[in-house]
Motif scaffolding. Sequence first.
Motif, short mmCIF file in Angstrom:
data_model
loop_
_atom_site.label_atom_id
_atom_site.label_comp_id
_atom_site.label_asym_id
_atom_site.label_seq_id
_atom_site.Cartn_x
_atom_site.Cartn_y
_atom_site.Cartn_z
N LYS A 372 0.84 -1.21 0.00
CA LYS A 372 0.00 0.00 0.00
C LYS A 372 0.87 1.25 0.00
N ARG A 373 1.94 1.24 0.82
CA ARG A 373 2.85 2.40 0.88
C ARG A 373 3.55 2.61 -0.46
N THR A 374 4.10 1.53 -1.01
CA THR A 374 4.87 1.66 -2.24
C THR A 374 3.99 2.06 -3.43
N THR A 375 2.76 1.58 -3.45
CA THR A 375 1.86 1.95 -4.54
C THR A 375 1.62 3.46 -4.55
N ILE A 376 1.47 4.05 -3.37
CA ILE A 376 1.30 5.51 -3.28
C ILE A 376 2.55 6.22 -3.78
N ILE A 377 3.72 5.72 -3.37
CA ILE A 377 5.00 6.33 -3.78
C ILE A 377 5.19 6.23 -5.29
N TYR A 378 4.96 5.04 -5.85
CA TYR A 378 5.19 4.84 -7.27
C TYR A 378 4.17 5.58 -8.13
N LYS A 379 2.96 5.69 -7.65
CA LYS A 379 1.96 6.46 -8.40
C LYS A 379 2.37 7.93 -8.48
N ALA A 380 2.88 8.46 -7.36
CA ALA A 380 3.35 9.85 -7.35
C ALA A 380 4.52 10.03 -8.31
N LYS A 381 5.42 9.05 -8.34
CA LYS A 381 6.57 9.13 -9.25
C LYS A 381 6.11 9.03 -10.71
N ARG A 382 5.15 8.15 -10.96
CA ARG A 382 4.62 8.03 -12.32
C ARG A 382 4.01 9.35 -12.78
N ASP A 383 3.22 9.98 -11.92
CA ASP A 383 2.59 11.25 -12.28
C ASP A 383 3.63 12.34 -12.50
N TYR A 384 4.68 12.33 -11.67
CA TYR A 384 5.75 13.32 -11.83
C TYR A 384 6.49 13.07 -13.14
N PHE A 385 6.73 11.80 -13.45
CA PHE A 385 7.42 11.45 -14.70
C PHE A 385 6.64 11.97 -15.89
N GLU A 386 5.32 11.83 -15.85
CA GLU A 386 4.48 12.34 -16.93
C GLU A 386 4.61 13.86 -17.06
N ILE A 387 4.62 14.56 -15.95
CA ILE A 387 4.75 16.03 -15.97
C ILE A 387 6.07 16.43 -16.62
N ILE A 388 7.14 15.75 -16.23
CA ILE A 388 8.47 16.07 -16.76
C ILE A 388 8.55 15.76 -18.25
N CYS A 389 7.96 14.64 -18.67
CA CYS A 389 7.96 14.30 -20.09
C CYS A 389 7.16 15.30 -20.90
N ASN A 390 6.02 15.73 -20.37
CA ASN A 390 5.23 16.74 -21.07
C ASN A 390 5.98 18.06 -21.16
N LYS A 391 6.79 18.33 -20.17
CA LYS A 391 7.55 19.59 -20.14
C LYS A 391 8.70 19.59 -21.14
#
Length: 470
Positions: A372-391
């Motif tokens: 449960k903890r890691t899923t929250i962490i990895y989801k946040a990283k995935r969303d951040y990765f998307e932001i950086i790629c879009n940028k």
Amino acid sequence: MLRPWQLEIQINNNSDKAIYLQIADAIIDAIKTGILNSGNALPGSRQLAELLKVNRNTVIEALDVLIAEGWLITMERKGTFVADVLPLITETTNHKRKIESTTNEVKPLLVFDDGIPDSRIAPMNELARAYRQIFNRKSRWQIMGYSNELGNLEFRKAIVQMLNFKRGMNITPDEICITRGSQMAMYLASHCLFTKGDYIMVENPGYKPAWETFENAGAQLLPINVDKDGLVIDEVEEYLTKYTNIKAIYVTPHHQFPTTVTLSLKRRLKLVELSNTYGFTIIEDDYDNEFHFGQRPILPISSYSNAKNTIYIGTLSKIVAPALRIGYLVSNTETVEKVAKHRKIIDVQGDNIMEEAVLQLINEGEIKRHLKRTTIIYKAKRDYFEIICNKHLKNKTAFVKPEGGLAFWIVPNSPVDIFEIADKLLLKGIKIMTPEKFSFNKPISGFRLGYASLTEQQIEEGIIELAKYL
């Protein structure tokens, strides 16, 4: 200490280059051309200043530059020497040779892997505690003998319960074998299914270590293309009409490797129908089912009640830690019995103590909490990765944010030489996977970039550098 010195350094007082830099560059040139070799001693700063007829502080400044850049090392009470491990020498007329030499020498500081979890957040303290408690039990001697080749019975029961409750399967402990990672499960399945001359259909692009395992067992590969809906079923049917000895198909339907796409329901049902009709086995590698960020993960093909010929392969290594090799293979009892017999030839049993320790974490609810903890962490990283790629990559590449898994699939908008880009990035301390890691014959144009093991700063640094070459 006698210090041989035959190096002639010409100082140009009229040059725009500072004298200490002239000295430093001359010593670098001597190292590059082989006049000075690793381990050679240099004169002391006072002696060198006298030889060059310059101020000693100028020499010290030059030596400091060379030490900082890694050309020289100092040893207390011994002096200054040419370093054993030298910085990369990039000035050469042969560009190809330069790239080959540097890529072998550079140790990357930032690695875009294929989707490996962050080992820094693994529950190591909890696992260590479980090990200690196991060895403190009065009955600890019982776990030091041989156990069942299929794995610890209680551990198998726990995995069976997880698969039945979470993945819609309907299996018993006699239908599962615990292995040392999913790759071992692949090996056992291959050597129980194939003989020389058999065929197996595989996704292209796909997971090459699995291909190599199938070929090792004597099977020949038949590549099938992948599109936005996953495996192209029309190509499966074409192969089935041409070849009579197709024994299996290998698929990663949940998050296809490397493209991350999910096999559509229509194609899943058709694949099961074809498997039942032609009698080939569906080898389903569900390598990262646990990491899904949508409403709910799609159930495995192996959970379908009408699927008659399946081998389901999964792993716990990504949940706990990659270094802990815990995989499993699920199939009918006949296949699992064959797997057990073959497993005893290469490995009498699994790691019973590790299975006991992980079982304790499961029973205590620690694995569930950790996931449960890691899923929250990895989801946040995935969303951040998307932001950086879009940028940084928005107008240069195409990609779809994956609903699960720990990697993105990035496709350049224009043709690029991915191998050349990989070499250039490696020279900057950044490593990416190259197409030969997952393509069949013709290189696939795409980047599989794992993000889970990186920090946000590393993600942005890596994407910024990648963007420069697209």
